[in-house]
Design a protein around this motif. Structure first.
Motif, mmCIF file in Angstrom:
data_model
loop_
_atom_site.group_PDB
_atom_site.id
_atom_site.type_symbol
_atom_site.label_atom_id
_atom_site.label_comp_id
_atom_site.label_asym_id
_atom_site.label_seq_id
_atom_site.Cartn_x
_atom_site.Cartn_y
_atom_site.Cartn_z
ATOM 1 N N GLN A 19 0.554 -1.641 0.137
ATOM 2 C CA GLN A 19 0.187 0.263 0.316
ATOM 3 C C GLN A 19 1.020 1.127 -0.212
ATOM 4 O OE1 GLN A 19 -0.448 1.885 3.069
ATOM 5 N NE2 GLN A 19 -3.039 2.002 3.480
ATOM 6 N N LYS A 20 1.779 1.163 1.396
ATOM 7 C CA LYS A 20 3.254 2.955 1.250
ATOM 8 C C LYS A 20 3.588 2.390 -0.724
ATOM 9 C CE LYS A 20 6.325 2.520 3.288
ATOM 10 N NZ LYS A 20 7.558 2.162 5.115
ATOM 11 N N ASN A 21 4.001 1.430 -1.785
ATOM 12 C CA ASN A 21 3.782 2.340 -3.051
ATOM 13 C C ASN A 21 3.582 2.133 -3.313
ATOM 14 O OD1 ASN A 21 6.457 1.133 -1.555
ATOM 15 N ND2 ASN A 21 6.578 -0.902 -1.693
ATOM 16 N N SER A 22 1.932 2.496 -2.986
ATOM 17 C CA SER A 22 1.100 2.507 -4.339
ATOM 18 C C SER A 22 0.243 1.007 -5.471
ATOM 19 C CB SER A 22 1.169 3.614 -4.572
ATOM 20 O OG SER A 22 1.627 4.613 -4.325
ATOM 21 N N VAL A 23 0.731 -0.392 -4.513
ATOM 22 C CA VAL A 23 0.072 -0.786 -4.848
ATOM 23 C C VAL A 23 -1.229 -1.273 -5.232
ATOM 24 C CG1 VAL A 23 0.630 -3.668 -5.929
ATOM 25 C CG2 VAL A 23 2.428 -1.831 -5.246
ATOM 26 N N ASN A 24 -1.742 -1.309 -6.171
ATOM 27 C CA ASN A 24 -3.727 -0.889 -5.349
ATOM 28 C C ASN A 24 -3.777 -2.579 -5.399
ATOM 29 O OD1 ASN A 24 -3.615 1.543 -5.717
ATOM 30 N ND2 ASN A 24 -4.016 1.562 -7.622
ATOM 31 N N LYS A 25 -3.711 -3.713 -6.251
ATOM 32 C CA LYS A 25 -4.229 -4.701 -6.685
ATOM 33 C C LYS A 25 -2.744 -6.460 -6.908
ATOM 34 C CE LYS A 25 -4.968 -6.522 -11.586
ATOM 35 N NZ LYS A 25 -5.399 -7.143 -12.041
ATOM 36 N N ILE A 26 -2.661 -7.197 -6.427
ATOM 37 C CA ILE A 26 -2.110 -8.643 -6.085
ATOM 38 C C ILE A 26 -2.554 -9.511 -6.399
ATOM 39 C CG2 ILE A 26 -1.903 -8.906 -3.975
ATOM 40 C CD1 ILE A 26 1.468 -8.385 -3.518
ATOM 41 N N TYR A 38 -9.965 -16.439 5.006
ATOM 42 C CA TYR A 38 -11.461 -17.330 5.136
ATOM 43 C C TYR A 38 -12.296 -16.886 6.079
ATOM 44 C CZ TYR A 38 -15.714 -19.218 3.248
ATOM 45 O OH TYR A 38 -17.165 -19.985 2.688
ATOM 46 N N ASN A 39 -11.262 -17.159 7.602
ATOM 47 C CA ASN A 39 -12.059 -16.979 8.227
ATOM 48 C C ASN A 39 -12.249 -15.881 8.804
ATOM 49 O OD1 ASN A 39 -10.944 -19.622 10.495
ATOM 50 N ND2 ASN A 39 -8.904 -18.776 9.121
ATOM 51 N N TYR A 40 -12.136 -15.005 8.476
ATOM 52 C CA TYR A 40 -12.598 -13.655 8.595
ATOM 53 C C TYR A 40 -13.936 -12.872 7.208
ATOM 54 C CZ TYR A 40 -8.876 -14.541 11.814
ATOM 55 O OH TYR A 40 -8.000 -15.529 12.308
ATOM 56 N N GLY A 41 -13.629 -13.923 6.150
ATOM 57 C CA GLY A 41 -14.279 -13.076 5.591
ATOM 58 C C GLY A 41 -14.030 -13.487 4.186
ATOM 59 N N ASN A 42 -14.568 -12.811 3.324
ATOM 60 C CA ASN A 42 -13.954 -12.806 1.517
ATOM 61 C C ASN A 42 -13.418 -12.568 1.091
ATOM 62 O OD1 ASN A 42 -15.034 -15.554 0.055
ATOM 63 N ND2 ASN A 42 -17.114 -14.466 0.781
ATOM 64 N N PHE A 43 -12.306 -12.060 0.956
ATOM 65 C CA PHE A 43 -11.410 -11.182 0.372
ATOM 66 C C PHE A 43 -10.278 -12.335 -0.626
ATOM 67 C CE2 PHE A 43 -11.486 -10.807 4.585
ATOM 68 C CZ PHE A 43 -11.587 -10.007 4.761
ATOM 69 N N GLY A 44 -10.220 -11.530 -1.830
ATOM 70 C CA GLY A 44 -9.823 -11.813 -3.877
ATOM 71 C C GLY A 44 -10.738 -12.065 -3.800
ATOM 72 N N LYS A 45 -11.076 -12.076 -5.505
ATOM 73 C CA LYS A 45 -11.763 -12.792 -6.227
ATOM 74 C C LYS A 45 -11.059 -13.164 -6.663
ATOM 75 C CE LYS A 45 -13.899 -8.201 -6.558
ATOM 76 N NZ LYS A 45 -13.387 -7.433 -7.298
ATOM 77 N N GLN A 46 -11.470 -14.038 -8.161
ATOM 78 C CA GLN A 46 -11.096 -15.700 -8.873
ATOM 79 C C GLN A 46 -10.723 -15.148 -10.350
ATOM 80 O OE1 GLN A 46 -11.341 -18.958 -7.373
ATOM 81 N NE2 GLN A 46 -10.012 -19.319 -9.141
ATOM 82 N N GLY A 47 -9.753 -14.770 -10.828
ATOM 83 C CA GLY A 47 -8.908 -14.064 -11.449
ATOM 84 C C GLY A 47 -8.331 -12.870 -11.845
ATOM 85 N N TYR A 48 -8.762 -12.001 -10.471
ATOM 86 C CA TYR A 48 -8.582 -10.795 -10.646
ATOM 87 C C TYR A 48 -7.484 -10.714 -8.836
ATOM 88 C CZ TYR A 48 -9.056 -5.834 -8.472
ATOM 89 O OH TYR A 48 -8.419 -4.669 -8.465
ATOM 90 N N GLY A 49 -7.443 -11.464 -8.303
ATOM 91 C CA GLY A 49 -6.574 -11.485 -7.073
ATOM 92 C C GLY A 49 -6.640 -10.593 -5.928
#
Lengths: 219, 219
Positions: A26-33, A54-65
């Motif tokens: 985030q510090k390096n202004s990367v938006n997605k990984i 997954y213990n805490y919710g749904n993060f990350g999208k298939q094919g997006y990261g």
């Protein structure tokens, strides 16, 4: 027995390294990984990261990261780093003073409210904003100040007695630097700093090449 | 890039807790332990323990469990704790002095040979058997003394410069307490002490109940 965690401690112990990595991104202004890039950066498999989060919710999208800012903010909240904590240090020796002088903790919300010691010569000293006080007034201090975390920087011999006094006063979290297995009530969270574990990792790695040469020979 | 390990770092980082557990068992004169008991004590699954140890040989017998003394001695050797190491500390501030005074490291074979600082007022002080010396003579000292591990206890700003000087003198292992990502050559082992990871585990656990109440509500 100290308080049991809901999620496996192994998962919990991986979260800070996720957080550190996302903070850096985030510090390096990367938006997605992508999940493979994140996996490589953290050194944990993609499926393990997915499973842990997954213990805490749904993060990350298939094919997006992963959305960096979203995941960073989520991890910050999960780790409780969106709040502030009042802390005290017990023991104003070298280690206690080193921790007290470590301003980074203050910057991330851990506010030092006082330091306690048995040595009267130290009582007039102030480290940054925190006074060194007589350990005899610990109970009085805790009766009038809301303290979330007590940081134990005292020799092994007195650690259990002090831990008992702290928990009797309602302290619910102890960050323990004393090399001793403290006994605390069921509702108290105890985190032992095991400096030697880190040192053993180093001695392991200094010997790893020789170790595997020997293992190969023995086979 | 620091030196890569042969076995996964995740396995390596579990070994010290195995070692601590076996040491305790051996001290309590326990001769053998079932894999399920060991699993419960360490908090790692039976199959994970088996898998981890399998990197280093065959330990444990089906239907018998583990021979405590044999496994303890094996782990000691695997972690390189059957040897001794010469160490120096860079930085004689509170943290450096705290580490220097920590006699437990000496007892397990990490022998402190010297402490370096920039502050001339400290140069006459001795901590246990180790003298505090001028950082300007670091190169001379390393040319005539075989040092295995350098312990970095200096502020972030100077850490990289000092790390460069150390590795140029042939130091192959750095135990780094400075909160900075050091760059070291490929053949140097770098172990960063991440005190905040341990603190974040504590703040996580202070919030875990509330976190899961919130997660439940959001579902």
């Amino acid at each position: 027995m100290s308080k049991a965690a809901i999620v496996s401690m192994h998962v919990i112990r991986r979260l800070p390294s996720y957080y550190r990595c996302l903070k850096e991104l985030q510090k390096n202004s990367v938006n997605k990984i992508s999940s493979s890039e994140l996996s490589e950066k953290i050194g944990v498999s993609e499926s393990q990261i997915r499973q842990d989060l997954y213990n805490y919710g749904n993060f990350g999208k298939q094919g997006y990261g992963y959305d960096v800012i979203k995941l960073y903010n989520a991890l910050k909240r999960i780790l409780g780093l969106d709040k502030t904590y009042n802390t005290i240090i017990i023991g104003a020796g070298n280690l206690g003073q080193a921790i007290a002088n470590y301003t980074d903790f203050e910057e991330i919300g851990f506010n030092l409210k006082g330091i306690f010691d048995i040595n009267p010569r130290l009582f007039k000293i102030k480290i940054r904003d925190a006074k060194i006080m007589d350990i005899n007034i610990l109970e009085d201090f805790l009766a009038t100040n809301k303290i979330d975390i007590a940081i134990l920087c005292i020799p092994r011999d007195n650690a259990q007695v002090i831990a008992d006094r702290l928990t009797k006063c309602g302290i619910k979290a102890i960050w323990n630097f004393s090399p001793i297995d403290l006994k605390v009530p069921d509702d108290v969270i105890l985190e032992n700093v095991q400096l030697s574990d880190s040192l053993f990792t180093l001695s392991y790695r200094l010997n790893e090449d020789d170790l595997f040469k020997r293992i190969k020979k023995e086979k």
